[in-house]
Design an enzyme around this catalytic site. Structure first.
Site, PDB file in Angstrom:
ATOM      1  N   GLU A 331       0.767  -1.281  -0.038  1.00 22.75           N
ATOM      2  CA  GLU A 331      -0.038   0.077  -0.004  1.00 22.75           C
ATOM      3  C   GLU A 331       0.848   1.079   0.007  1.00 22.75           C
ATOM      4  O   GLU A 331       0.442   2.370  -0.370  1.00 22.75           O
ATOM      5  CB  GLU A 331      -1.029   0.104   1.258  1.00 22.75           C
ATOM      6  CG  GLU A 331      -0.273   0.263   2.540  1.00 22.75           C
ATOM      7  CD  GLU A 331       0.220  -1.233   2.995  1.00 22.75           C
ATOM      8  OE1 GLU A 331       0.607  -1.473   4.112  1.00 22.75           O
ATOM      9  OE2 GLU A 331       0.122  -2.310   2.381  1.00 22.75           O
ATOM     10  N   ASP A 373      24.280  19.688 -29.603  1.00 28.61           N
ATOM     11  CA  ASP A 373      25.167  20.311 -30.493  1.00 28.61           C
ATOM     12  C   ASP A 373      26.391  20.551 -29.933  1.00 28.61           C
ATOM     13  O   ASP A 373      26.735  20.448 -28.632  1.00 28.61           O
ATOM     14  CB  ASP A 373      24.272  21.827 -30.545  1.00 28.61           C
ATOM     15  CG  ASP A 373      24.732  22.519 -31.621  1.00 28.61           C
ATOM     16  OD1 ASP A 373      25.740  22.254 -32.303  1.00 28.61           O
ATOM     17  OD2 ASP A 373      24.323  23.853 -31.739  1.00 28.61           O
ATOM     18  N   ASP A 648      18.910  24.015 -28.112  1.00 26.69           N
ATOM     19  CA  ASP A 648      18.335  25.332 -27.646  1.00 26.69           C
ATOM     20  C   ASP A 648      17.942  26.132 -28.850  1.00 26.69           C
ATOM     21  O   ASP A 648      17.544  27.318 -28.402  1.00 26.69           O
ATOM     22  CB  ASP A 648      19.533  26.219 -26.877  1.00 26.69           C
ATOM     23  CG  ASP A 648      20.695  26.484 -27.866  1.00 26.69           C
ATOM     24  OD1 ASP A 648      20.630  26.226 -28.835  1.00 26.69           O
ATOM     25  OD2 ASP A 648      21.346  27.093 -27.310  1.00 26.69           O
ATOM     26  N   ASN A 716       6.997 -14.606   2.813  1.00 30.97           N
ATOM     27  CA  ASN A 716       5.896 -14.717   3.844  1.00 30.97           C
ATOM     28  C   ASN A 716       4.680 -15.650   3.557  1.00 30.97           C
ATOM     29  O   ASN A 716       4.367 -16.419   4.162  1.00 30.97           O
ATOM     30  CB  ASN A 716       5.323 -13.384   4.133  1.00 30.97           C
ATOM     31  CG  ASN A 716       6.313 -12.407   4.772  1.00 30.97           C
ATOM     32  OD1 ASN A 716       7.231 -12.924   5.394  1.00 30.97           O
ATOM     33  ND2 ASN A 716       6.097 -11.300   4.798  1.00 30.97           N
ATOM     34  N   ASN A 741       2.990  -5.989   9.640  1.00 34.45           N
ATOM     35  CA  ASN A 741       3.218  -5.366   8.286  1.00 34.45           C
ATOM     36  C   ASN A 741       3.030  -3.580   8.582  1.00 34.45           C
ATOM     37  O   ASN A 741       3.579  -2.964   7.558  1.00 34.45           O
ATOM     38  CB  ASN A 741       1.756  -5.634   7.568  1.00 34.45           C
ATOM     39  CG  ASN A 741       1.875  -5.406   6.124  1.00 34.45           C
ATOM     40  OD1 ASN A 741       2.878  -5.601   5.310  1.00 34.45           O
ATOM     41  ND2 ASN A 741       0.882  -4.644   5.493  1.00 34.45           N
TER      42      ASN A 741
END
Length: 906
Positions: A331, A373, A648, A716, A741
């Site tokens: 979560e 460039d 640019d 787990n 948790n």
């Protein structure tokens, strides 16, 4: 004053439609109405257009402009804005993981409103949602502040007061108001809807409105001229320039007839605002999220069935299944991602890198090819006029004078070389430019011709009233100007330019190029039959006068910066419109292996497959135009590279849009800044390298959390399946699983503030969904081995092998499970040996220590009885230390094998 475009349509959409359909119909009606007003404006004379907005050729006074700004509002259209705080708060809780938690909490509450699990789930939902809201709220404010560092301006005529002389001033684009007179040149964004008052060789890119990829020619307009095309479509009107388009070449003066939401673009903007297409970053997070959700949906029913069958208590099995589902729900992932991006953007801004789009951070970290460039990145971007030479290579003041006249009288975009010529004349006393010339016309620069011309009137002198002639002065790239020359000036005499002489003058230019000088040719033509206007066709039968040679010295730290990028796995390719000899010399001076220099003309002869092969083996591309730059970028992408483009100029806009990450600078032309994802406040490859490092750090910390969560959850589930199948009681109460948790999730909140190992930052990084799955199934089961070892210890050593001793068993596994999960944070965060070769940042250290202390305290705390814990004997802790040390050792061994086998870790 007459308003041209009312803010609301006169006819609303009929009822009985969906909200989206009604909105679309209203937008369509509004756009049609705005278009009709613009067409009407295009059919008016210049004087009528000025009268319609109560303006004059001289522009508005500052007081008038201030009043109109207050009346009409800022010149902005509907756009993606940071939502109000309460909208952000609601969205922070709107994600699948929190949805799962809320659903599970509702079920637990329905079964038992007094269940402590409901409280813990509520805390988890609140922590996840509120922290995500706070991070996104802060990141939104930070992003808005960063965007303010990059200001887009335009040139308008303003007066101090009535009767004052108008001056051209640069103002922020959002300050433009109806009635302003705007000056346009190559590279400018059109700031509002304009009726052209004067224009010359104006070419406008209208892709944002019409989808046309090629620039569109606008009518050459003089004062009261009307357009040359009668049309009912404002986009096609050749005496209108609309907001959202940009100037590619030419010059113009335009009257602002509509701003903001009243513009044609603004009328459509509501339909353009919405969710952006998903980036590689978004797609990666979404894939991982739903991989974990699918895993949960498969495994939780299995755990529920095994517990129900083996224990016979289906209600308890159901609650335990819910707790397992919570344990499998990452979560905190949306919050961690938001925190990573926000922190990355702020950290990059401190290194003079402004992120316009947060998700571009990941693309910057993934970049493995940078096209740039040479001017300003490899060189100092400090142009000085080094020499002004005749056709034999000797200094000649006449060449300087003609060069100055061309640079001084042009009204378009003056580049650095123009300014260098002007500065040199201002410094030089030997060249005097008086009132002998006055401006007649100009043929502006464009990137196809690579030259520009001015036409001047040679004013009569010494009473010679009858004498009047025009002189055209052309300055530009040597090849392009030489192609138009038929004669040259040789020691004061005009002679025919033979092939031998053409070879001779070309060699003079090339000799200077080889010395690293940028050379422009200067040519003239005397026109005996003057007229008011001139076109490109008049650039013919020119007489070569000589050359202007400019010096832009390489940056002292360019070689080091290039090496720094190479060390980070980024190949640099120089893509320039400059001469190939100059480009090769500059690149060689900064340590680039030049090899074959590919020219734009060569690129045009290749198909896409051939260009891919050329781009892969070529480092320097010279004399390339905007279309060719974009083709090079696409060819590299087709070869599997993540391409960044640093530019640019107006000629870089297409490549900036096509690149995976467009990078520009604060001093760039408007359209380049608008096309870029990232803006550098300093045009320096060292600054860019720091941005790349931060991008990779941001990505790495996100991957850390995902791999920690995925592997831990996978392990787990194995542990729970084994315990459920062989232990006659619940291996851990649902409330314990939920609490474990919660503590583990809070410990991981510091992940965005962790540091990355230097080795990780050396290579480009990208999403690898298969790699995440492989990591999960390889590392996850390691923790299960030691969970099972703790089961055996509690069962055999401490006698926790029946229901009367189940609290002891559950407390022992709770501590071991929480501490092993917390330790895995340090094991996974680095491919090195944790604590010895690589230490986490202090926020991570503090949070993990707090998690460990909390886990050790809970079974002995006043909360223990209500949570189902019992105090553990002192003899438990040596066993715990042994298990944890063995776990760390085996994890490090598996890590070493994994890195050798797959040559990757994070």
């Amino acid at each position: 004053m007459t308003m041209l475009t009312p803010r609301t349509p006169t006819k609303l959409a009929p009822p009985g439609r969906t909200r989206r359909e009604r909105k679309a119909a209203e937008l369509e009606a509004r756009t049609r109405l705005v278009g009709e007003h613009l067409v009407e404006t295009s059919r008016r004379s210049g004087v009528q257009a000025l009268q319609s907005v109560d303006a004059s050729h001289n522009g508005l006074t500052r007081a008038e402009a201030a009043l109109r700004l207050e009346r009409h509002g800022r010149n902005v259209v509907a756009q993606e804005r940071t939502p109000r705080w309460f909208v952000q708060l609601g969205k922070a809780f709107w994600n699948p993981f929190i949805g799962v938690l809320v659903f599970l909490a509702a079920i637990m509450f329905w079964q038992d409103p007094a269940d402590e699990g409901v409280i813990i789930l509520s805390v988890m939902v609140a922590v996840s949602g509120l922290l995500r809201f706070w991070q996104e709220y802060r990141s939104g404010r930070a992003a808005d502040a960063l965007k303010k560092l990059v200001t887009t301006t335009c040139a308008v005529q303003r007066r101090a007061g009535t009767g004052s002389v108008p001056t051209t001033v640069e103002i922020p684009m959002d300050q433009v108001v109806p009635g302003d007179v705007v000056k346009l040149a190559a590279g400018d964004l059109i700031p509002a809807d304009l009726r052209l008052i004067t224009s010359k060789d104006l070419m406008v890119s209208q892709a944002a409105l019409s989808g046309e990829s090629l620039p569109v020619a606008k009518a050459d307009t003089r004062s009261e001229d009307l357009g040359q095309r009668v049309t009912d479509d404002p986009v096609e009107a050749d005496n209108l320039c609309l907001m959202g388009t940009s100037v590619t070449s030419g010059t113009a003066t335009g009257l602002v007839v509509a701003t903001g939401a009243d513009t044609y673009f603004g009328s459509m903007a509501g339909s353009l605002v919405g969710e952006r297409p998903q980036t590689n970053f978004d797609t990666g997070v979404r894939k991982v999220s739903f991989l974990l959700i699918r895993f949960m949906l498969v495994m939780v029913p299995v755990v529920f069935m095994i517990n129900g069958i083996t224990k016979g208590d289906w209600d308890e099995a159901f609650l335990f299944g819910i707790a397992v589902a919570v344990g499998l729900t990452p979560e905190m992932l949306p919050m961690v991602v938001s925190a990573n991006l926000a922190r990355g953007a702020v950290a990059m801004s401190k290194r003079k890198v402004v992120v316009k789009r947060l998700n571009a951070i990941q693309n910057l970290g993934a970049m493995d090819v940078l096209c740039t460039d040479k001017t300003g990145t490899l060189t100092e971007d400090r142009i000085v006029l080094d020499r002004y030479l005749d056709v034999h290579g000797n200094e000649d003041n006449e060449v300087l004078e003609y060069g100055y006249l061309n640079s001084h009288f042009q009204t378009g975009l003056k580049n650095l070389m123009d300014q260098a010529v002007i500065d040199r004349v201002n410094e030089a006393e030997e060249v005097v430019v008086d009132a002998r010339f006055s401006m007649v016309d100009e043929i502006p620069f464009d990137f196809a011709r690579r030259r520009m011309s001015v036409v001047l009137n040679r004013n009569s002198v010494l009473g010679d009233v009858g004498r009047s002639e025009h002189v055209m002065i052309t300055k530009g790239a040597v090849e392009e100007v030489l192609d138009l020359c038929t004669h040259m000036v040789d020691r004061g005499e005009t002679v025919q330019l033979t092939e031998q002489l053409r070879w001779h003058v070309t060699r003079i230019a090339e000799d200077n190029n080889r010395q690293g000088l940028r050379v422009l040719a200067v040519a003239t033509r005397t026109i005996r039959t003057p007229r008011d206007t001139y076109t490109v066709a008049d650039e013919d039968r020119l007489t070569l006068v000589g050359f202007l040679a400019f010096l832009d010295p390489p940056k002292a730290d360019a070689a080091r910066a290039l090496q720094g990028l190479a060390d980070k796995g980024i190949a640099v390719k120089v893509v320039t419109g400059d001469n190939d000899l100059v480009a090769a010399r500059v690149c060689a001076d900064v340590g680039i292996q030049v090899g074959h220099v590919a020219l734009g003309a060569e690129i045009d002869t290749l198909d896409d497959t051939e260009l891919r092969a050329l781009a892969a083996r070529t480092t320097v591309f010279a004399k390339v135009n905007p279309v060719q730059k974009a083709r090079i970028v696409r060819a590299l992408q087709a070869d599997g590279h993540t391409v960044g483009f640093l530019g640019d100029g107006i000629n870089d806009a297409a490549a900036l849009r096509d690149a995976d990450v467009g990078i520009s600078v604060d001093t760039a032309v408007d359209i380049a800044k608008e096309s870029a994802d990232i803006i550098l406040l300093e045009k320096d490859l060292t600054v860019l390298e720091q941005g790349v490092v931060q991008g990779r750090t941001t990505f790495g910390n996100t991957i850390k959390y995902i791999k920690m969560t995925a592997s831990s959850n996978f392990g787990n589930v194995f542990s729970v399946l084994v315990a459920s199948a062989f232990i006659p009681f619940q291996p851990m109460l649902a409330i314990m699983l939920l609490l474990q948790n919660l503590v583990y999730d809070i410990a991981q909140l510091a992940t965005p503030w962790d540091r990355m190992d230097e080795e990780y930052l050396r290579k480009p990084r990208n999403w690898d969904a298969k790699g995440i799955f492989r990591f999960m199934v390889t590392i996850g089961p390691v923790s299960s081995i030691f969970d099972i070892a703790m089961f055996l210890i509690m069962w055999n050593v401490f006698g926790a092998n029946n229901e009367s001793a189940q609290s002891l068993f559950q407390s022992g596994w709770f501590i071991e499970g929480l501490l092993s999960q917390t330790l895995v944070v340090h094991m996974i965060r680095t491919r090195k040996i944790p604590f010895i070769q690589s230490r986490a940042s202090w926020p991570v250290m503090v949070m993990t220590v707090l998690a460990v202390l909390t886990g050790l305290w809970l079974p002995f705390s006043p909360l223990a009885p209500s949570l189902g814990f019992v105090a553990l004997p002192a003899s438990y802790f040596p066993w715990l230390i042994g298990v944890l040390l063995a776990y760390c050792t085996l994890t490090q061994l598996v890590k070493t094998w994994y890195i050798r086998r797959f040559n990757t870790w994070l």
